[in-house]
Write an enzyme that holds these catalytic residues in place. Sequence first.
Site, PDB file in Angstrom:
ATOM      1  N   GLY A 510       0.825  -1.302  -0.027  1.00 25.05           N
ATOM      2  CA  GLY A 510       0.042  -0.076   0.113  1.00 25.05           C
ATOM      3  C   GLY A 510       0.648   1.140   0.103  1.00 25.05           C
ATOM      4  O   GLY A 510       0.446   2.196  -0.674  1.00 25.05           O
ATOM      5  N   ILE A 615      12.509   5.302   2.977  1.00 24.76           N
ATOM      6  CA  ILE A 615      11.180   5.402   4.083  1.00 24.76           C
ATOM      7  C   ILE A 615      10.402   6.654   3.949  1.00 24.76           C
ATOM      8  O   ILE A 615      10.948   7.838   4.097  1.00 24.76           O
ATOM      9  CB  ILE A 615      11.919   5.296   5.472  1.00 24.76           C
ATOM     10  CG1 ILE A 615      12.580   3.818   5.435  1.00 24.76           C
ATOM     11  CG2 ILE A 615      10.994   5.335   6.490  1.00 24.76           C
ATOM     12  CD1 ILE A 615      11.716   2.602   5.247  1.00 24.76           C
ATOM     13  N   GLN A 624       4.843   1.506  12.480  1.00 23.18           N
ATOM     14  CA  GLN A 624       4.540   0.073  11.887  1.00 23.18           C
ATOM     15  C   GLN A 624       5.499  -1.188  12.255  1.00 23.18           C
ATOM     16  O   GLN A 624       4.895  -2.295  12.462  1.00 23.18           O
ATOM     17  CB  GLN A 624       4.745   0.146  10.387  1.00 23.18           C
ATOM     18  CG  GLN A 624       3.536   0.789   9.653  1.00 23.18           C
ATOM     19  CD  GLN A 624       2.180   0.143   9.809  1.00 23.18           C
ATOM     20  OE1 GLN A 624       1.972  -1.088   9.302  1.00 23.18           O
ATOM     21  NE2 GLN A 624       1.355   0.422  10.652  1.00 23.18           N
ATOM     22  N   GLU A 691       4.915  -5.199   6.934  1.00 22.97           N
ATOM     23  CA  GLU A 691       4.832  -6.677   7.170  1.00 22.97           C
ATOM     24  C   GLU A 691       6.349  -7.362   7.471  1.00 22.97           C
ATOM     25  O   GLU A 691       6.407  -8.294   8.269  1.00 22.97           O
ATOM     26  CB  GLU A 691       4.141  -7.715   5.952  1.00 22.97           C
ATOM     27  CG  GLU A 691       2.919  -7.291   6.036  1.00 22.97           C
ATOM     28  CD  GLU A 691       2.086  -7.887   4.776  1.00 22.97           C
ATOM     29  OE1 GLU A 691       0.770  -8.418   4.860  1.00 22.97           O
ATOM     30  OE2 GLU A 691       2.761  -8.492   3.686  1.00 22.97           O
TER      31      GLU A 691
HETATM   32 MO1  MOS Z   1      -2.020  -8.254   4.561  1.00 23.89          MO
HETATM   33  S1  MOS Z   1      -2.291  -9.859   5.289  1.00 23.89           S
HETATM   34  O1  MOS Z   1      -2.167  -8.669   2.688  1.00 23.89           O
HETATM   35  O2  MOS Z   1      -3.535  -7.400   4.753  1.00 23.89           O
END
Ligand code: MOS
Length: 730
Positions: A510, A615, A624, A691
């Site tokens: 995103g 960043i 995050q 992530e």
């Molecule tokens: Mo992530 S697990 O693709 O929101």
Amino acid sequence: MKFTTPATTNPIDQLKVIGRATDRIDGPFKTTGTAPYAYEHQPERVAYGYVVGAGIAKGRVTSLDVADAQRAPGVLAVITADNAGKLSKGNFNTAKLLGGPEIQHYHQAIALVVAETFEQARAAAQLLHAQYSKQAGAYDLAKVKDKAKEPGDKDAKDHKLGDFNGAFNAAPVKLDAAYSTPDQSHAMMEPHASIANWQGDKLTLWTSNQMIAWGRGDLAKTLGIPKENVRLVSPYIGGGFGGKLFLRAESVLAALGAKAVGRPVKVALQRPLMINNTTHRPATMQRIRIGATREGKISAIGHESWSGDLPDGKPETAVQQTQLLYAGPNRMTKLRLAVLDLPEGNAMRAPGEAPGLMALEIAIDEMAEKLKMDPITFRIINDTTVDPAKRERKFSTRRFVDCLRTGAQRFGWDKRNPQPGKTRDGRWLIGIGVASAFRNNLVQKSGARVRLNAQGIVTVETDMTDIGTGSYTIIAQTAAEMMGVPLKQVVVKLGDSDFPVSAGSGGQWGGNSSTAGVYAACVKLRELAAQKLGLDPAKAEFVAGAVRADGRSLPLTHAAEQGELVCEDTMEYGDLDKKFQQSTFGAHFVEVGVDAYTGETRVRRMLAVCAAGRILNPKAARSQVIGAMTMGVGAALMEDLVVDQRLGYFVNHDLASYEVPVHADIPHQEVIFLDETDPVSSPMKAKGVGELGICGVGAAVANAIYNATGVRVRDYPITLDKLLAKMPEV
Ligand code: MOS
């Protein structure tokens, strides 16, 4: 705009706004309670829906008597499979969001009771009389493991390179070990919630959803109406972690309820229903085999993972990172998928890598020990600059070794005693552990619209969502940088399907992808503004509210004097992600204390070093990663959806019994971002971090516990019962 060649210098590189630690522009709304979450909209004449979940895991509803519920005070309608009309399958299995007569999993919705008040709907829901015929189901991964099959989808196929078996058998030093990770829940704070409002055949849904365009398309398909008739609005989301990637039951039921009663209907999934009604991260059983030379060069690496899901489900892709993280000429990865009749398994923060690295990075620690080698040295020796299976394919950037070295220095790795169980602080056994972090960087096409008015206000509109990640702020920073205006002159509007389709929030794509879409729209707006001012668009610079070219400087506001300028574009991608492997890297360092008498583990300090492209907002990115590290500690020490093997459901289905870390569990965390730009990822030169931050944390904790106690636990979570019997004598 199409991004087909690596980025050269562009306006983002000015770094006047981008790359600066910036407070979240949505922060004051959230801290003052004025950011409206889905359930908080209050349309006139709104009615309340209460979801009823199935009381069996597998079988049929033989009768569902709604008469008593329908007669209860305030009840307006009871929606069941009998009166809902046909629901069609969307891209995801949305037809099953209302179950009956077939039941596929426990707490699958079988009814929505709609009443004047929430309390009336809840009371009436207790008066539904459901009878079932039960079928035997499979609820234990270990029991069905041998029936697991190679999954159908092409990215889940077996990978083989060289002669894994031969090389593994011949290796002088080798490891063959089994690991397991449990089912886990997203356990986000805001439950799944939707308010549906029909105006004629047009439906508006205020909801909490990470992927607006997916949700819109699927809701339209499920209800059998044109996509154009559906509007989704989701400006604020109280956490998603993958649990809100797809349409869930409450949105379909709200739409059906609102249609039936001719009024707006709001539905929040009750907390006790959430865990079994929605999705979870599936448990895995993993086997890792590594063979190495005595000098520590990996000659064979094999990783197999078993997981289960409902029929037609998908595997947890826990072997992904093992294809790319370490060198080695002989390789093998396999995924096997079994049918389980538990609730649907699906994406949760870093699906694949998060549980995969929990296993792989213990295995690497074990191998280093067998080799009598420092675990950081072992990782560095086996670094690779190319995709090990397609050697012509380089990583776009890979500062993995720098992450390990920087972290070792900053964390004081040299003070670690490599002998386990030897460091004491009173009653505490102290240990330090390390693990690699790795997560692929995906790019997704993403659109945005930007407006410039005569007051110099730049407004960005995109259906991008902010799930607590900071999207509002990095999008504002991007527009401010591109248009040469201060941040406070940018207005960002998100999460509305009336806006251009964005990448949405998922897979840590995103941040980079949505801002790249804003970049594309701003490139157009710059051209238009320069033209309006009679300046050469190719030479125009946008700085401090002015546009400059050929020695002339004009106020940006003049460009919009004749009326607002509006531009829209979508950033699309060529094949750079095929030519280059794009991944993000990091290293996690953890110090734990384990109580020598009780086996209780306390995390003492943590450090993450990340190399993840530019960043965009170090403050939001740090948050995050800190959040992800915290979630990683949960995965290591606490999180475990416990399966009732007789009834086939997750027993601990609320936030009281599904344990996650709280402040007192997390004393000290640091995050370092290495200076990096990735010209291959997008004109933003950024990648994902949301992530990456969880990837490897669990193993770093496990390795620290081993260093503290000498007890190697390969089954998560590492609760004290797994340590106690083997603790060293005190
Ligand atoms: Mo992530 S697990 O693709 O929101």
